[in-house]
Scaffold this active site. Structure first.
Site, mmCIF file in Angstrom:
data_model
loop_
_atom_site.group_PDB
_atom_site.id
_atom_site.type_symbol
_atom_site.label_atom_id
_atom_site.label_comp_id
_atom_site.label_asym_id
_atom_site.label_seq_id
_atom_site.Cartn_x
_atom_site.Cartn_y
_atom_site.Cartn_z
ATOM 1 N N GLY A 12 37.253 50.014 44.597
ATOM 2 C CA GLY A 12 38.435 50.066 43.744
ATOM 3 C C GLY A 12 37.699 50.563 42.464
ATOM 4 N N ALA A 13 36.821 51.599 42.221
ATOM 5 C CA ALA A 13 35.984 51.838 40.994
ATOM 6 C C ALA A 13 36.519 52.687 40.294
ATOM 7 C CB ALA A 13 34.661 52.157 41.608
ATOM 8 N N SER A 14 37.554 53.504 40.436
ATOM 9 C CA SER A 14 38.192 54.804 39.739
ATOM 10 C C SER A 14 38.846 53.994 38.502
ATOM 11 C CB SER A 14 39.204 55.425 40.546
ATOM 12 O OG SER A 14 40.259 54.551 40.653
ATOM 13 N N ARG A 15 39.044 52.922 38.295
ATOM 14 C CA ARG A 15 39.590 52.555 37.062
ATOM 15 C C ARG A 15 39.209 50.898 36.596
ATOM 16 N NH1 ARG A 15 45.224 51.493 38.494
ATOM 17 N NH2 ARG A 15 45.637 51.737 40.751
ATOM 18 N N ASP A 60 40.584 53.681 52.221
ATOM 19 C CA ASP A 60 41.457 52.578 52.191
ATOM 20 C C ASP A 60 40.549 51.545 52.658
ATOM 21 O OD1 ASP A 60 43.246 50.424 52.576
ATOM 22 O OD2 ASP A 60 44.884 51.620 53.245
ATOM 23 N N TYR A 159 48.246 36.553 44.817
ATOM 24 C CA TYR A 159 46.890 37.197 44.266
ATOM 25 C C TYR A 159 45.921 35.948 44.249
ATOM 26 C CZ TYR A 159 43.385 38.389 41.119
ATOM 27 O OH TYR A 159 42.061 38.816 40.714
ATOM 28 N N LYS A 163 42.289 35.093 46.611
ATOM 29 C CA LYS A 163 41.297 35.231 46.027
ATOM 30 C C LYS A 163 40.702 33.583 46.171
ATOM 31 C CE LYS A 163 40.737 39.085 43.906
ATOM 32 N NZ LYS A 163 39.907 40.086 44.365
#
Length: 253
Positions: A12-15, A60, A159, A163
């Protein structure tokens, strides 16, 4: 192992937080795998900006085969195994206190989505890299958590529960994988200011956090990334199974 000798996979490193993590590791000289699911353009822009030691790869992280293919491509591209995994990807969730479902409205599908995004995704990345880590007797796994587990300022049920489960997953993996020289830790930020997911958080909520935090400010993604660098570095070689809360002192665990 020094950071500049490592190859780091960040999911999940695009943003958002993921992008700041990628930048932080790249600045230390590490090879960086910028994983993305849908945000191809942003991931490739980030990878290009980081230079030849970064590559954007789609997967994914809930899909075992896609993760395996991504890791294979990364190893082939850099010619070296992945040494550090940062499980950061956030699946289908935004920190919106207005839209959050209450106890009367919650459904199991929402919880299952977060369990898959937190636990299944982390299991996939670890298993994809485990043989190489075992062979080299070195590995670093850093799971991204939240201080909402200890201090649910807003009841983000699905969420936060996902976690909380990730803490147990982290400690069990730390127990088993330590024999192979692999450490598994967790970095739990406060509600970060600001990411795409927290952009819908009201100023009222941020105000509550800031007024009750010893440092009188909300934590930034860059500050969270600093803690991740620590866990991947030689300085943390004797630390495993820990959940480091990085939130300006709001939660003193």
């Amino acid at each position: 192992m020094e950071l500049n000798k490592q190859t780091v996979l960040i999911t999940g490193a695009s943003r958002g937080v993921g992008a700041k993590l990628a930048i932080a590791f790249a600045e230390q000289g590490a090879n960086v795998v910028v994983n993305y699911f849908k945000s191809k353009e942003k991931a490739e822009e980030l990878s290009t900006s980081l230079g030849e030691k970064a590559i954007a790869l789609q997967a994914d992280v809930r899909d075992t085969e896609q993760v395996n293919q991504m890791v294979h491509k990364a190893v082939k591209h850099f010619g070296t195994p992945i040494t550090t995994i940062v499980n950061n990807a956030l699946v289908d969730f935004r920190f919106d206190p207005v839209a959050q479902k209450n106890a009367f409205e919650l459904d199991w599908d929402g919880f299952n989505t977060q369990f898959e995004g937190s636990i299944k995704a982390s299991l996939n990345t670890i298993q994809a890299c485990l043989s190489d880590m075992k062979e080299q007797q070195f590995g670093r796994v850093i799971n991204i958590g939240t201080n909402l587990v200890q201090n649910p300022v807003v009841a983000y049920h699905e969420y936060t529960t996902g976690k909380a489960a990730l803490i147990g997953f982290t400690r069990n993996m730390a127990k088993e994988l330590g024999q192979y020289g692999i450490t598994v830790n967790m970095v739990s930020g406060g509600l970060l200011k600001e990411t795409d997911a927290s952009s819908v958080t009201t100023e009222e909520v941020f105000g509550i956090i800031e007024s009750t935090t010893p440092l009188q400010k909300a934590t930034t993604p860059e500050e969270l990334a600093d803690a991740a660098l620590f866990f991947a570095s030689p300085w943390a070689r004797a630390v495993t199974g820990q959940n480091l809360v990085v939130d300006g002192g709001l939660v003193m665990d």
